[in-house]
Design a protein around this motif. Structure first.
Motif, mmCIF file in Angstrom:
data_model
loop_
_atom_site.group_PDB
_atom_site.id
_atom_site.type_symbol
_atom_site.label_atom_id
_atom_site.label_comp_id
_atom_site.label_asym_id
_atom_site.label_seq_id
_atom_site.Cartn_x
_atom_site.Cartn_y
_atom_site.Cartn_z
ATOM 1 N N LEU A 80 50.097 20.209 36.387
ATOM 2 C CA LEU A 80 50.853 19.017 36.012
ATOM 3 C C LEU A 80 52.317 19.285 36.355
ATOM 4 N N ARG A 81 52.828 18.592 37.352
ATOM 5 C CA ARG A 81 54.177 18.840 37.848
ATOM 6 C C ARG A 81 55.230 18.301 36.890
ATOM 7 N N GLY A 82 56.319 19.066 36.771
ATOM 8 C CA GLY A 82 57.449 18.646 35.967
ATOM 9 C C GLY A 82 58.626 18.276 36.842
ATOM 10 N N ALA A 83 59.809 18.287 36.258
ATOM 11 C CA ALA A 83 61.018 17.923 36.993
ATOM 12 C C ALA A 83 61.376 19.023 37.991
ATOM 13 N N GLU A 84 62.042 18.651 39.053
ATOM 14 C CA GLU A 84 62.468 19.613 40.054
ATOM 15 C C GLU A 84 63.441 20.615 39.427
ATOM 16 N N GLY A 85 63.164 21.910 39.639
ATOM 17 C CA GLY A 85 64.018 22.965 39.115
ATOM 18 C C GLY A 85 63.787 23.319 37.662
ATOM 19 N N ALA A 86 62.888 22.609 36.999
ATOM 20 C CA ALA A 86 62.590 22.906 35.594
ATOM 21 C C ALA A 86 61.685 24.133 35.493
ATOM 22 N N PRO A 87 61.631 24.785 34.339
ATOM 23 C CA PRO A 87 60.734 25.932 34.161
ATOM 24 C C PRO A 87 59.264 25.526 34.260
ATOM 25 N N ALA A 88 58.410 26.531 34.315
ATOM 26 C CA ALA A 88 56.961 26.326 34.304
ATOM 27 C C ALA A 88 56.361 27.139 33.165
ATOM 28 N N VAL A 89 55.241 26.656 32.625
ATOM 29 C CA VAL A 89 54.520 27.369 31.573
ATOM 30 C C VAL A 89 53.051 27.453 31.971
ATOM 31 N N VAL A 90 52.494 28.656 31.850
ATOM 32 C CA VAL A 90 51.079 28.891 32.148
ATOM 33 C C VAL A 90 50.334 29.062 30.835
ATOM 34 N N ASN A 110 54.666 19.015 28.570
ATOM 35 C CA ASN A 110 55.188 18.350 29.764
ATOM 36 C C ASN A 110 55.903 17.054 29.401
ATOM 37 N N GLU A 111 55.312 16.303 28.503
ATOM 38 C CA GLU A 111 55.927 15.032 28.105
ATOM 39 C C GLU A 111 57.245 15.262 27.366
ATOM 40 N N ALA A 112 57.319 16.339 26.564
ATOM 41 C CA ALA A 112 58.515 16.580 25.753
ATOM 42 C C ALA A 112 59.639 17.220 26.553
ATOM 43 N N ALA A 113 59.300 18.133 27.476
ATOM 44 C CA ALA A 113 60.335 18.926 28.140
ATOM 45 C C ALA A 113 60.359 18.755 29.661
ATOM 46 N N ASP A 114 59.348 18.085 30.232
ATOM 47 C CA ASP A 114 59.251 17.891 31.679
ATOM 48 C C ASP A 114 59.124 19.212 32.425
ATOM 49 N N PHE A 115 58.463 20.198 31.797
ATOM 50 C CA PHE A 115 58.160 21.454 32.470
ATOM 51 C C PHE A 115 56.894 21.288 33.315
ATOM 52 N N THR A 116 56.783 22.083 34.370
ATOM 53 C CA THR A 116 55.535 22.159 35.127
ATOM 54 C C THR A 116 54.534 22.989 34.332
ATOM 55 N N ILE A 117 53.283 22.513 34.258
ATOM 56 C CA ILE A 117 52.246 23.165 33.460
ATOM 57 C C ILE A 117 51.086 23.568 34.368
ATOM 58 N N LEU A 118 50.606 24.802 34.188
ATOM 59 C CA LEU A 118 49.427 25.280 34.910
ATOM 60 C C LEU A 118 48.409 25.805 33.907
ATOM 61 N N TRP A 119 47.171 25.296 34.030
ATOM 62 C CA TRP A 119 46.061 25.761 33.185
ATOM 63 C C TRP A 119 45.020 26.458 34.070
ATOM 64 N N ALA A 146 49.258 36.438 40.190
ATOM 65 C CA ALA A 146 48.937 35.600 41.352
ATOM 66 C C ALA A 146 49.217 34.132 41.060
ATOM 67 N N ALA A 147 48.954 33.699 39.817
ATOM 68 C CA ALA A 147 49.240 32.311 39.426
ATOM 69 C C ALA A 147 50.737 32.031 39.487
ATOM 70 N N LEU A 148 51.558 33.020 39.099
ATOM 71 C CA LEU A 148 53.011 32.839 39.160
ATOM 72 C C LEU A 148 53.487 32.769 40.612
ATOM 73 N N THR A 149 52.875 33.557 41.469
ATOM 74 C CA THR A 149 53.201 33.472 42.898
ATOM 75 C C THR A 149 52.860 32.095 43.444
ATOM 76 N N TYR A 150 51.717 31.572 43.020
ATOM 77 C CA TYR A 150 51.326 30.223 43.439
ATOM 78 C C TYR A 150 52.336 29.185 42.946
ATOM 79 N N LEU A 151 52.771 29.295 41.698
ATOM 80 C CA LEU A 151 53.738 28.345 41.148
ATOM 81 C C LEU A 151 55.041 28.372 41.945
ATOM 82 N N ARG A 152 55.494 29.562 42.309
ATOM 83 C CA ARG A 152 56.744 29.673 43.053
ATOM 84 C C ARG A 152 56.644 29.097 44.463
ATOM 85 N N SER A 153 55.422 28.937 44.961
ATOM 86 C CA SER A 153 55.238 28.380 46.305
ATOM 87 C C SER A 153 55.256 26.859 46.320
#
Length: 318
Positions: A80-90, A110-119, A146-153
């Motif tokens: 679930l993509r968040g705002a550009e440049g925002a943090p991500a949470v796995v 995601n709705e509260a903070a607009d972070f990118t979410i990966l499950w 590996a999931a963090l590497t994917y997020l950074r890509s």
């Protein structure tokens, strides 16, 4: 040859087949237990993005993604993509669960903070996993990296980086141990929310064996532990959680648990004293509901739990 020696030889020959049968039976039992516990129960997802959209409307845009693990196997998860440049949470689920158990909490964040979410689905979990077995945290920690590497890509439509340089990890039980095991190797992990974390992979294994086979014999548990380590070989990592916590630096940590988590409540409480910067650690182990039973939470208790997690991430990742 004396009569006593002849009698001893006869007795040995008569008992040898029985001993061999008992040894083979024990090996078969151990092999069956190890095979069973390394292949967690698999159930249909509790909820999917499609069923969630059917209830809440078409606004939610969650995609089904795959990426490569560090050992060349394939991983899968919802994004679930968040705002550009925002943090991500796995979000990392517990043993025997899957990504759908934490779906609602991730959507709320995601709705509260607009972070990118990966499950992600941890290996060996959910229906038809690409990797059929779990390693009780060892290889799962590599999969987190590996999931963090994917997020950074990930890129935005304009070609920029989707996520910023801060990442949070949320984990329950097995997921919490895998998150803690991965964190010292990843400088961008700034926030950890660990719910009901075991003291080690061996403690988790012991309790899985107890729950699935109702076995509570120390000798048998030691044999199962040894057999599991031999079966998993290098992918098994038995580093105690306290030792891992001591190797962290200045990450912000929230430890959660409750009475519903059983033995994990005590191990989570004990972990609080292991972190090098105590001021960065917040402990809430008297919750009426923990993440261990979060999927069945309803009403005020579930909302209270979600609100605490969301506020911690929102405050400390920005």
């Amino acid at each position: 040859m004396s009569p006593r020696r002849r009698f001893g030889k006869k007795l040995f020959r008569s008992l040898l087949p029985i001993v061999l049968v008992l040894v083979l039976a024990l090996v078969a039992v151990l092999a069956s237990i190890v095979y069973g516990v390394t292949r967690p129960p698999r159930r249909p997802y509790l909820v999917t993005p499609q069923t969630f959209r059917d209830i809440s409307g078409p606004v939610l845009r969650v995609s089904d993604e795959t990426w490569s693990n560090n050992d060349g196997t394939r991983a899968r998860g919802w994004l679930l993509r968040g705002a550009e440049g925002a943090p991500a949470v796995v979000f990392l689920h517990r043993y025997g669960a899957d990504r759908s158990w934490l779906f609602n909490l991730g959507v709320k964040l995601n709705e509260a903070a607009d972070f990118t979410i990966l499950w992600p689905d941890l290996r060996g979990h959910a229906e038809n996993p690409a990797v059929k077995y779990t390693t009780f945290g060892g290889q799962e920690s590599e999969d987190v990296l590996a999931a963090l590497t994917y997020l950074r890509s990930l890129k935005t439509p304009g070609g920029g980086k989707l996520i910023g340089n801060k990442i949070g990890l949320y984990g329950v039980e097995l997921g919490a141990y895998a998150a803690l095991l991965a964190s010292p190797r990843e400088s961008e992990v700034r926030v950890l929310v660990l719910d009901s974390i075991p003291r080690s992979a061996d403690e988790l294994l012991r309790n899985v064996v107890h729950d699935r086979y109702n076995l509570d014999y120390n000798f048998l548990h030691k044999l199962v532990g040894t057999a599991t380590r031999l079966y998993l070989m290098k992918t098994h990592k038995g580093t105690p959680s306290c030792e891992l916590a001591a190797s962290l630096k200045d990450q912000r940590v929230l430890l959660l648990s409750g009475a519903d988590a059983g033995y994990l409540r005590e191990s989570t409480q004990a972990l609080a004293s292991c972190f090098p910067v105590r001021e960065n650690v917040e402990v809430k182990t008297d919750l009426p509901l923990s993440g261990f039973r979060l999927a069945s939470a309803t009403g005020e208790q579930g909302e209270g739990y979600d609100r605490g997690v969301i506020e911690f991430f929102d405050t400390n990742l920005r």
